[in-house]
Design an enzyme around this catalytic site. Structure first.
Site: not given
Ligand code: NAD
Length: 357
Positions: A137, A194, A251, A255, A227
């Protein structure tokens, strides 16, 4: 020395829910000095900026800050750098609050409100530690460019340095030391990235492993690709205790985890920097323009954000325990706002919690 608490009610339902949080704070810690500041869209309307230098200076000199929520459709056409959300990003960056703590806790009385089967979420208690001030970000260069052939290209830059990884990993390991016995198969820290396809993820895994060997070998450490962890969170979430994630994956995973617990109106968060610097606390939800001004918002996320501030920044775990228990008991006795299937107003829900204090 008197402790100071800065309230930034913000936009939409922010002022409604922080009003209840303030009432709770003033009951359990009446000696704390509370003041309020303009923030977000309402600050833009009044001062032409979502975060004034004055409010930033007051935030820096506070012990803890509670932010309600910012944003709303009325500021959709404001220049990008003056948007309410930019005030929040700037505040986080200026305070250097790099560790975002997002508990995903299922109150027993709300287990049936989860989208998962009750037995999967009953007793759920996860702490997600998300890196908040770096990663994709913020990484430079980023942008949108037009290439020689006329096609456009958008690009971002995922990057982390050793010190950025180590300082947030340290927070996760220390939290895990205080949560022994929680979680199942993965009862310590689960670090996620990852690393199979991203070099920044590979560095993340290497640095977390190194820190673990050097300073935290008493804590169990597992590495799970993001994942796979996303799948685990909906398959057997109670197997997990503390999750350590970078900004992007944290993030998304936080959620996802929040949905396991019932309503978004129940979820607090904390953003912490170096010890001794002010912590920034906020409900996970936004300004909810669809219900703003109607007295329908659930104030529990804001009240539980005060609970986190008492625990993590103000060194008052006794008061924090009182707040937690009061919310739990009020829920057990049936107190519910509309998002939880009830009909209490924001103030009445605040009253129900306060009645248990
Ligand atoms: P939202 O969280 O505001 O609302 C999502 C849904 O949840 C809505 O239906 C809303 O009514 C409901 N909801 C949220 N909080 C609730 C509460 N306390 N009690 C009962 N119901 C509640 O997300 P959104 O609609 O995507 O965003 C609205 C605005 O908020 C946007 O401008 C967005 O940019 C902003 N936002 C701000 C923050 C923040 O300040 N940290 C976070 C997310 C979104």
């Amino acid at each position: 020395m008197t402790q100071t608490f800065l309230l930034l009610p913000g936009d939409g339902i922010g002022p409604e829910v922080t009003r209840e949080a303030r009432r709770v704070l003033e009951i359990v810690a009446p000696d704390i000095e509370v003041s309020e500041g303009d923030f977000g869209g309402m600050s833009f309307d009044l001062h032409g900026t979502p975060l004034t230098d004055d409010v930033l200076a007051r935030a820096r000199s506070s012990d803890a800050i509670l932010m309600g929520a910012v944003g709303g459709p009325q500021w959709a056409n404001v220049p990008r750098d003056k948007r309410p959300e930019m005030g929040l990003l700037r505040l986080r960056k200026e305070l250097d609050v790099y560790a975002n703590l997002r508990p995903a806790f299922c109150f027993p009385a709300l287990a049936e409100a989860s989208s998962l089967k009750t037995h999967l979420v009953e007793g759920l208690d996860i702490m997600i530690v998300r890196e908040l001030t770096s990663g994709v970000y913020f990484g430079q260069p980023k942008g949108i460019e037009t290439m020689a052939n006329g096609e456009r290209r958008g690009f971002d830059n995922a990057q982390y340095t050793t010190s950025e990884i180590r300082r947030v990993a340290k927070v996760a390991f220390e939290i895990a030391r205080g949560r022994v016995g929680k979680g199942g198969v993965y009862g310590g820290v689960v670090s996620t990235e990852k690393s199979n396809v991203m070099d920044s993820g590979l560095l993340w895994r290497e640095e977390v492993t190194k820190l673990h060997v050097e300073e935290f070998s008493d804590v169990k450490l597992d590495h799970i690709l993001s994942d796979a962890l996303a799948m685990l969170l909906v398959k057997s979430p109670k197997d997990v205790n503390v999750i350590l994630a970078d900004n992007l994956f944290g993030d998304i995973l936080s959620d996802e985890a929040s949905q396991l617990t019932g309503s978004i109106g129940m979820l607090p968060s904390a953003a912490l920097g170096e010890p001794g610097t002010p912590g920034l606390y906020e409900p996970v939800h936004g300004s909810a323009p669809d219900i703003a001004g109607q007295g329908k918002a659930n104030p529990c996320a804001a009240i539980l954000s005060v609970e986190m501030a008492l625990r993590w920044s103000l060194d008052r775990s006794d008061a924090a325990d009182r707040v937690w228990k009061a919310v739990d008991t009020a829920l057990t006795k049936g107190a519910r706002t509309a998002d939880l299937g009830g009909s209490l107003s924001t103030t009445a829900m605040g009253d129900a919690v306060i009645a248990e204090l």
